[in-house]
Scaffold this motif. Structure first.
Motif, short mmCIF file in Angstrom:
data_model
loop_
_atom_site.label_atom_id
_atom_site.label_comp_id
_atom_site.label_asym_id
_atom_site.label_seq_id
_atom_site.Cartn_x
_atom_site.Cartn_y
_atom_site.Cartn_z
N LYS A 122 -13.01 -1.38 1.57
CA LYS A 122 -12.80 -0.18 2.38
C LYS A 122 -11.74 -0.45 3.45
CE LYS A 122 -16.37 2.37 3.23
NZ LYS A 122 -17.66 2.92 3.77
N PRO A 123 -10.60 0.24 3.40
CA PRO A 123 -9.52 -0.02 4.36
C PRO A 123 -9.91 0.35 5.80
CG PRO A 123 -8.69 1.19 2.46
CD PRO A 123 -10.20 1.22 2.37
N ILE A 124 -9.51 -0.51 6.72
CA ILE A 124 -9.63 -0.24 8.15
C ILE A 124 -8.27 0.19 8.69
CG2 ILE A 124 -10.14 -1.22 10.41
CD1 ILE A 124 -12.05 -3.18 8.94
N THR A 125 -7.22 -0.55 8.31
CA THR A 125 -5.86 -0.20 8.73
C THR A 125 -4.85 -0.97 7.91
OG1 THR A 125 -4.44 0.09 10.67
CG2 THR A 125 -5.57 -2.01 10.48
N ILE A 126 -3.62 -0.46 7.86
CA ILE A 126 -2.49 -1.26 7.39
C ILE A 126 -2.02 -2.07 8.58
CG2 ILE A 126 -0.17 -1.24 6.41
CD1 ILE A 126 -2.26 -0.12 4.50
N VAL A 127 -2.01 -3.38 8.44
CA VAL A 127 -1.62 -4.26 9.55
C VAL A 127 -0.13 -4.19 9.80
CG1 VAL A 127 -1.51 -6.66 10.34
CG2 VAL A 127 -3.58 -5.81 9.20
N ALA A 128 0.65 -4.44 8.73
CA ALA A 128 2.10 -4.50 8.90
C ALA A 128 2.80 -4.31 7.56
CB ALA A 128 2.52 -5.83 9.52
N GLN A 129 4.05 -3.92 7.64
CA GLN A 129 4.94 -3.93 6.49
C GLN A 129 6.02 -4.96 6.72
OE1 GLN A 129 6.02 0.25 6.93
NE2 GLN A 129 5.23 0.64 4.87
N PRO A 298 4.92 -3.61 12.74
CA PRO A 298 3.52 -3.27 12.98
C PRO A 298 3.23 -1.84 12.54
CG PRO A 298 4.52 -4.27 14.92
CD PRO A 298 5.63 -3.94 13.98
N VAL A 299 2.03 -1.61 11.98
CA VAL A 299 1.63 -0.27 11.54
C VAL A 299 0.41 0.19 12.33
CG1 VAL A 299 0.95 1.20 9.61
CG2 VAL A 299 2.63 -0.63 9.25
N GLY A 300 -0.78 -0.31 12.01
CA GLY A 300 -1.97 0.05 12.76
C GLY A 300 -2.36 1.50 12.63
N ASN A 301 -2.42 2.02 11.40
CA ASN A 301 -2.76 3.43 11.19
C ASN A 301 -4.27 3.63 11.01
OD1 ASN A 301 -2.97 2.30 8.67
ND2 ASN A 301 -1.39 3.54 7.71
N SER A 302 -4.69 4.86 10.71
CA SER A 302 -6.10 5.18 10.56
C SER A 302 -6.62 4.77 9.18
CB SER A 302 -6.31 6.69 10.73
OG SER A 302 -5.75 7.39 9.62
N PRO A 303 -7.94 4.69 9.00
CA PRO A 303 -8.48 4.36 7.69
C PRO A 303 -8.03 5.32 6.59
CG PRO A 303 -10.17 4.07 9.36
CD PRO A 303 -9.00 4.71 10.04
N SER A 304 -8.00 6.62 6.87
CA SER A 304 -7.58 7.58 5.85
C SER A 304 -6.10 7.43 5.52
CB SER A 304 -7.89 9.00 6.31
OG SER A 304 -7.18 9.32 7.50
N GLU A 305 -5.29 7.18 6.53
CA GLU A 305 -3.86 6.95 6.28
C GLU A 305 -3.64 5.67 5.49
OE1 GLU A 305 -1.97 9.10 10.26
OE2 GLU A 305 -2.68 7.01 10.36
N ALA A 306 -4.44 4.66 5.80
CA ALA A 306 -4.33 3.40 5.06
C ALA A 306 -4.69 3.60 3.60
CB ALA A 306 -5.24 2.34 5.70
N ARG A 307 -5.75 4.35 3.34
CA ARG A 307 -6.17 4.62 1.97
C ARG A 307 -5.09 5.37 1.20
NH1 ARG A 307 -9.44 2.51 -1.49
NH2 ARG A 307 -11.25 2.60 -0.09
N ALA A 308 -4.49 6.37 1.81
CA ALA A 308 -3.44 7.15 1.15
C ALA A 308 -2.23 6.27 0.82
CB ALA A 308 -3.02 8.33 2.04
N TYR A 309 -1.87 5.39 1.75
CA TYR A 309 -0.74 4.50 1.53
C TYR A 309 -1.03 3.54 0.38
CZ TYR A 309 2.83 0.96 2.43
OH TYR A 309 3.87 0.07 2.29
N ILE A 310 -2.22 2.98 0.36
CA ILE A 310 -2.61 2.05 -0.69
C ILE A 310 -2.57 2.74 -2.06
CG2 ILE A 310 -4.59 0.80 -1.66
CD1 ILE A 310 -5.30 0.06 1.28
N ASN A 311 -3.07 3.95 -2.14
CA ASN A 311 -3.07 4.68 -3.41
C ASN A 311 -1.64 4.91 -3.91
OD1 ASN A 311 -5.84 4.80 -3.39
ND2 ASN A 311 -5.95 6.88 -2.57
#
Length: 330
Positions: A122-129, A298-311
């Motif tokens: 379960k994603p918490i955040t994107i740490v970095a790109q 650095p990114v540090g986005n929300s869990p929902s944003e992290a999930r969308a990015y991962i998908n």
């Protein structure tokens, strides 16, 4: 009927009261979190980019919480040994994972994993790109991507590139280079970038498509040479190294990413709390500078944003995996 109605009302109130009581300990546990040490599992060997990021987060998170936050390296299977460990760690949120492309977007190279990363983490955040840098041994007779491609085609399968494991970003960007350039180079997987780097320094392999933090000091001291950056712009730390697009290979414009994730069993409310705490770290300019100094955004986005990015990334890399027919052992 009146008696029944009175009884039903009382029963309903009792059920509601019980539900509230049952939820209260969970809510309190989330508010009190953490009450004991936290561990961040880095699924690669010590010394690589993921390890550096994991320790940076552990340092700042430990200061924020006033609790011990330790990094535990669990390399192997392209990161999935550590991924499985965290997926099975339970609902308390005290075991987190420093994830990567391999854990989230390229696990399709493993057709028989014993867990489902897309569902079990379960994603918490994107740490970095971060962009990668194509680095070679000084003795390799190629100083540009064009020269590398020409050399590989002249001597097929004689140039070896290492990676942190099958499906890792270091592997997949190498495969993307092969697809875009048609260069017949050979992949050698390792249990982490540091092991691959050791063999690169010993000239047992010739190339790495590595994260900048892992190799920047070797490039700056001339122990390795950098041929290109995979980002959309030059890296401030390596201003004289052209982008892949500038070097004539625009299809190699790509960024990798890292995440902080928990087990699927961790309640969403606790994930949101941890995310809010992480936001406090990202508000610290010293933390952000620490990532930027390593060549990361650095990114540090929300869990929902992290999930969308991962998908989105999963869909992208599935195309590479399917086109190149990459599986474990390739």
């Amino acid at each position: 009927m009146k008696l029944f109605s009175t009884w039903a009302k009382a029963a309903s109130q009792a059920v509601l009261a019980a539900s509230i009581c049952a939820l209260a300990p969970v809510s309190n546990a989330q508010e009190d979190y953490p009450t004991k040490p936290i561990r961040i599992v880095v699924p690669f060997s010590a010394g690589g980019s993921s390890d550096i990021q994991g320790r940076l987060i552990a340092d700042y998170l430990g200061k924020l919480y006033g609790k011990s936050v330790v990094v535990e390296n669990r390399p192997g299977a392209g990161g999935h040994i550590g991924g499985r460990l965290v997926s099975d760690s339970g609902p308390d949120g005290y075991t987190l994972l420093l994830g990567s492309i391999g854990l989230h977007a390229t696990y399709g190279v493993y057709p028989a994993l014993n867990y489902k990363p897309g569902e079990d983490l379960k994603p918490i955040t994107i740490v970095a790109q971060m962009p990668h840098v194509v680095v070679a041994t000084p003795s390799l007779p190629a100083n540009t991507l064009a020269e590398l491609t020409a050399l590989a085609k002249e001597k097929p399968d004689s140039i070896y590139f290492g990676s942190a494991g099958v499906g890792s970003s270091v592997h997949m960007i190498g495969e993307l280079y092969k697809m875009e350039s048609g260069a017949p180079i050979t992949h050698i997987p390792y249990k982490g970038s540091s092991a691959a780097l050791n063999d690169l320094m010993g000239e047992q392999i010739h190339l790495l498509f590595e994260n900048i933090p892992t190799v920047i000091s070797y490039v700056q001291t001339g122990k390795l040479k950098a041929l290109a950056i995979t980002g959309d712009k030059r890296a401030p730390q390596l201003p004289n190294v052209p982008t892949a697009k500038e070097a004539g290979l625009p299809g190699l414009e790509v960024m990798s990413f890292t995440t902080l994730v928990a087990s699927k069993d961790v309640p969403d409310a606790l994930v949101e709390k941890i995310n809010k705490d992480i936001q406090k770290i990202y508000a610290n300019p010293d933390f952000r500078k620490g990532l930027e100094n390593l060549g990361m955004t650095p990114v540090g986005n929300s869990p929902s944003e992290a999930r969308a990015y991962i998908n989105k990334e999963k869909a992208r890399w599935d195309k590479v995996i399917n086109t190149a027919k990459i599986t474990v052992g390739s």
